[in-house]
Write an enzyme that holds these catalytic residues in place. Structure first.
Site, mmCIF file in Angstrom:
data_model
loop_
_atom_site.group_PDB
_atom_site.id
_atom_site.type_symbol
_atom_site.label_atom_id
_atom_site.label_comp_id
_atom_site.label_asym_id
_atom_site.label_seq_id
_atom_site.Cartn_x
_atom_site.Cartn_y
_atom_site.Cartn_z
ATOM 1 N N ASP A 221 0.823 -1.221 0.000
ATOM 2 C CA ASP A 221 0.000 0.000 0.000
ATOM 3 C C ASP A 221 0.851 1.263 0.000
ATOM 4 O OD1 ASP A 221 -2.538 1.344 0.145
ATOM 5 O OD2 ASP A 221 -2.190 1.702 2.274
ATOM 6 N N SER A 245 -6.633 5.574 0.127
ATOM 7 C CA SER A 245 -7.000 4.287 -0.475
ATOM 8 C C SER A 245 -8.475 4.002 -0.228
ATOM 9 C CB SER A 245 -6.167 3.158 0.129
ATOM 10 O OG SER A 245 -4.794 3.429 0.037
ATOM 11 N N GLN A 295 -5.471 -1.287 -6.822
ATOM 12 C CA GLN A 295 -6.046 -0.406 -5.830
ATOM 13 C C GLN A 295 -6.716 0.778 -6.507
ATOM 14 O OE1 GLN A 295 -3.624 2.490 -3.123
ATOM 15 N NE2 GLN A 295 -4.043 0.703 -1.829
#
Length: 304
Positions: A221, A245, A295
């Site tokens: 991430d 995110s 993502q």
């Protein structure tokens, strides 16, 4: 949620912890307290951003799910949604649901809660080892090796005014950018369709495949959403963009060690409506593809 430009937390140390000390702190963060058969509790690092880092809550959610599965079954995919900002000052409770244990696969749902409200939920699937077809797309070529690239400390030294919390939070991951990172000054970043970063856990991890998968989830991430900005030569923070995110998906393809170097090759196929989509592939130094990530994130220009 994760953010491209974390806020400073009051009381933070003036010097970042690096190397094995930072890795040991990461191991403590991933070592959840088991409350009952399907319930776990995790905490955040003592120094960090004002919102829980998305890779942390995803990694902890995978730890919780994985501890309820037969160790002979290895995680092959996870899909999660960030639904609320997490408070790093408060413990996070992880409730795991056993969706199914079949002959070859086990599926779990792991929900992260604070104040009895979900901040993140994840579905993860685990598979017993099998033999089968084997192929992969070629790894990128002519990418400089990590040892030839500047360290994070070297890069941060060029931008003292933009350090913020990055100068204080522990850095358990050795990150070597191939191009310019997203936290440089506006105008200092040329547009690039790819965001390529070498990474490795900056110390030694125990020989536990689940722990390596959780560490890779934690790392996945960190730079993925930045590839959306890279397409436009944009940067995080003042004069640029803030983001968070929204969801995160990760597929594990082949055995790996997260404390060995891997290339995170990220790019963005689309951005519109205040959201950007990013995808990435992870390769070992010898070119084996070990994982893939996707993502979507919320991206807003500061002042808009």
């Amino acid at each position: 949620m994760s953010s491209g430009e974390p806020d400073e937390q009051p009381g933070a140390s003036s010097e970042a912890i690096v190397g094995q000390a930072a890795v040991d702190q990461l191991l403590d963060v991933l070592d959840l307290l088991q409350l009952d058969e399907m319930t776990f509790r995790g905490v955040s690092p003592p120094v960090g951003p004002q919102r829980v880092y998305g890779g942390q809550v995803a990694g902890q959610a995978l730890v919780a799910a994985g501890r309820t599965v037969d160790p002979s079954r290895f995680v092959h995919s996870l899909h999660g949604y960030f639904v609320r900002a997490g408070d790093p000052a408060e413990p996070i409770e992880y409730q795991v649901e056993n969706v199914r244990d079949g002959r070859s696969f086990s599926v779990r749902r792991s929900v992260a809660l604070q104040h009895d409200k979900p901040i993140f939920f994840m579905s993860a699937s685990f598979h017993r080892q099998e033999e089968g077809l084997d192929h992969q797309a070629p790894a990128p070529v002519n990418v400089p090796l990590p040892e030839t690239l500047p360290t994070m400390t070297d890069r941060l030294a060029r931008y003292p005014e933009r350090l913020g919390i990055w100068a204080m939070i522990p850095r358990p991951i050795d990150v070597r950018y191939v191009g310019e990172p997203g936290w440089v000054r506006p105008g200092d970043r040329p547009a690039d369709p790819h965001q390529r970063v070498w990474m490795r856990i900056d110390g030694k991890l125990p020989d536990d495949p689940l722990l390596h998968a959780c560490a890779l989830t934690f790392a996945s991430d960190l730079t993925l959403l930045d590839s959306v900005l890279s397409v436009h030569g944009e940067v995080w923070g003042p004069g640029g963009v803030v983001g968070a995110s929204l969801d995160h998906a990760l597929w594990f393809h082949r055995p790996f060690r997260a404390d060995d170097w891997f290339l995170y090759d990220c790019w963005s196929p689309s951005a519109s409506g205040g959201r950007g989509l990013a995808t990435g592939r992870m390769f070992t130094v010898d070119g084996r593809q070990i994982a893939s990530a996707v993502q979507e994130g919320l991206l807003r220009r500061i002042g808009a």
